[in-house]
Scaffold this motif. Structure first.
Motif, PDB file in Angstrom:
ATOM      1  N   UNK A 120       0.796  -1.222   0.000  1.00 34.71           N
ATOM      2  CA  UNK A 120       0.000   0.000   0.000  1.00 34.71           C
ATOM      3  C   UNK A 120       0.828   1.270   0.000  1.00 34.71           C
ATOM      4  N   UNK A 121       2.101   1.181  -0.334  1.00 37.58           N
ATOM      5  CA  UNK A 121       2.880   2.413  -0.354  1.00 37.58           C
ATOM      6  C   UNK A 121       3.709   2.521  -1.624  1.00 37.58           C
ATOM      7  N   UNK A 122       3.963   3.750  -1.988  1.00 34.51           N
ATOM      8  CA  UNK A 122       4.802   4.077  -3.127  1.00 34.51           C
ATOM      9  C   UNK A 122       5.689   5.233  -2.720  1.00 34.51           C
TER      10      UNK A 122
ATOM     11  N   UNK B 198       4.360  17.210  -8.236  1.00 35.28           N
ATOM     12  CA  UNK B 198       4.630  15.966  -7.517  1.00 35.28           C
ATOM     13  C   UNK B 198       4.640  14.820  -8.514  1.00 35.28           C
ATOM     14  N   UNK B 199       5.635  13.963  -8.419  1.00 43.05           N
ATOM     15  CA  UNK B 199       5.690  12.736  -9.200  1.00 43.05           C
ATOM     16  C   UNK B 199       5.566  11.560  -8.237  1.00 43.05           C
ATOM     17  N   UNK B 200       4.628  10.663  -8.526  1.00 42.28           N
ATOM     18  CA  UNK B 200       4.368   9.509  -7.662  1.00 42.28           C
ATOM     19  C   UNK B 200       4.607   8.213  -8.427  1.00 42.28           C
ATOM     20  N   UNK B 201       5.097   7.213  -7.729  1.00 42.05           N
ATOM     21  CA  UNK B 201       5.244   5.875  -8.276  1.00 42.05           C
ATOM     22  C   UNK B 201       4.715   4.885  -7.251  1.00 42.05           C
ATOM     23  N   UNK B 202       4.445   3.667  -7.691  1.00 42.73           N
ATOM     24  CA  UNK B 202       4.058   2.641  -6.734  1.00 42.73           C
ATOM     25  C   UNK B 202       3.557   1.378  -7.394  1.00 42.73           C
ATOM     26  N   UNK B 203       3.668   0.299  -6.662  1.00 42.62           N
ATOM     27  CA  UNK B 203       3.108  -0.997  -7.039  1.00 42.62           C
ATOM     28  C   UNK B 203       2.173  -1.387  -5.909  1.00 42.62           C
ATOM     29  N   UNK B 204       0.911  -1.586  -6.211  1.00 41.34           N
ATOM     30  CA  UNK B 204      -0.104  -1.838  -5.195  1.00 41.34           C
ATOM     31  C   UNK B 204      -0.823  -3.142  -5.511  1.00 41.34           C
TER      32      UNK B 204
ATOM     33  N   UNK C 215      -4.060  12.783 -15.111  1.00 39.60           N
ATOM     34  CA  UNK C 215      -4.379  11.368 -15.119  1.00 39.60           C
ATOM     35  C   UNK C 215      -3.310  10.605 -15.855  1.00 39.60           C
ATOM     36  N   UNK C 216      -3.574   9.360 -16.105  1.00 43.39           N
ATOM     37  CA  UNK C 216      -2.597   8.564 -16.812  1.00 43.39           C
ATOM     38  C   UNK C 216      -3.061   7.142 -17.005  1.00 43.39           C
ATOM     39  N   UNK C 217      -2.208   6.385 -17.631  1.00 44.65           N
ATOM     40  CA  UNK C 217      -2.471   4.975 -17.836  1.00 44.65           C
ATOM     41  C   UNK C 217      -1.750   4.150 -16.799  1.00 44.65           C
ATOM     42  N   UNK C 218      -2.295   3.011 -16.501  1.00 49.46           N
ATOM     43  CA  UNK C 218      -1.659   2.091 -15.574  1.00 49.46           C
ATOM     44  C   UNK C 218      -0.588   1.339 -16.356  1.00 49.46           C
ATOM     45  N   UNK C 219       0.643   1.346 -15.835  1.00 49.69           N
ATOM     46  CA  UNK C 219       1.766   0.731 -16.540  1.00 49.69           C
ATOM     47  C   UNK C 219       1.667  -0.793 -16.554  1.00 49.69           C
ATOM     48  N   UNK C 220       1.082  -1.362 -15.526  1.00 48.06           N
ATOM     49  CA  UNK C 220       0.976  -2.815 -15.397  1.00 48.06           C
ATOM     50  C   UNK C 220      -0.215  -3.117 -14.509  1.00 48.06           C
ATOM     51  N   UNK C 221      -0.978  -4.140 -14.852  1.00 44.07           N
ATOM     52  CA  UNK C 221      -2.072  -4.599 -14.004  1.00 44.07           C
ATOM     53  C   UNK C 221      -2.242  -6.094 -14.196  1.00 44.07           C
ATOM     54  N   UNK C 222      -2.671  -6.780 -13.132  1.00 38.57           N
ATOM     55  CA  UNK C 222      -2.876  -8.227 -13.206  1.00 38.57           C
ATOM     56  C   UNK C 222      -3.948  -8.640 -12.206  1.00 38.57           C
TER      57      UNK C 222
END
Length: 142
Positions: A33-35, A44-50, A80-87
């Motif tokens: 739950x953190x990036x 602000x630039x945010x990254x994360x894998x949730x 907004x943006x696109x999700x780089x990866x989802x599964x």
């Protein structure tokens, strides 16, 4: 750090905690739950894998809450943006995930695109106990 948030020497970095919620603010149970974020001036630039470990009691459209800063309160600041990866999601193969940040808020709405209906909110029923996504985006802060 500068006392002026619009100055480029106002620099901050750290971790942010995101929570996937439905429209009634019921949480889906998160595993990761953190990036990370970097703030320079008012950008602000945010990254994360949730990812989630169970669905909880969520229903209806879902969003990610907990952005590290409130978005700028101006229609020109929508982001907004696109999700780089989802599964692990219960959506049709070939559909894409995206998100849009509301103005004057600390959340973004999750969206799904398909060629028939266009862009619609991701529903809790389209998420799964092992759903995951990776993001990288920037937005203007208040």
């Amino acid at each position: 750090a500068s006392s002026d948030a619009n100055s480029l020497d106002d620099y901050e970095e750290g971790a942010w905690t995101g929570v996937i919620q439905d429209s009634s603010a019921r949480n889906l149970v998160m595993g990761a739950e953190s990036g990370y974020y970097t703030k320079i001036g008012n950008l602000v630039t945010c990254t994360g894998y949730f990812y989630t470990t169970s669905l909880g009691t969520g229903s209806g459209p879902i969003r990610m809450t907990g952005l590290p800063f409130t978005t700028f309160n101006n229609a020109a600041a929508y982001s907004g943006g696109g999700v780089a990866y989802a599964a692990g999601l219960a959506i049709t193969a070939g559909h894409a995930l995206a998100f849009n940040l509301a103005i004057n808020a600390t959340y973004f709405d999750m969206l799904v695109w398909d060629s028939t209906t266009g862009v619609t909110p991701v529903q809790a029923s389209e998420w799964s106990a092992d759903g995951s996504f990776m993001i990288n985006f920037s937005y203007r802060v208040a």
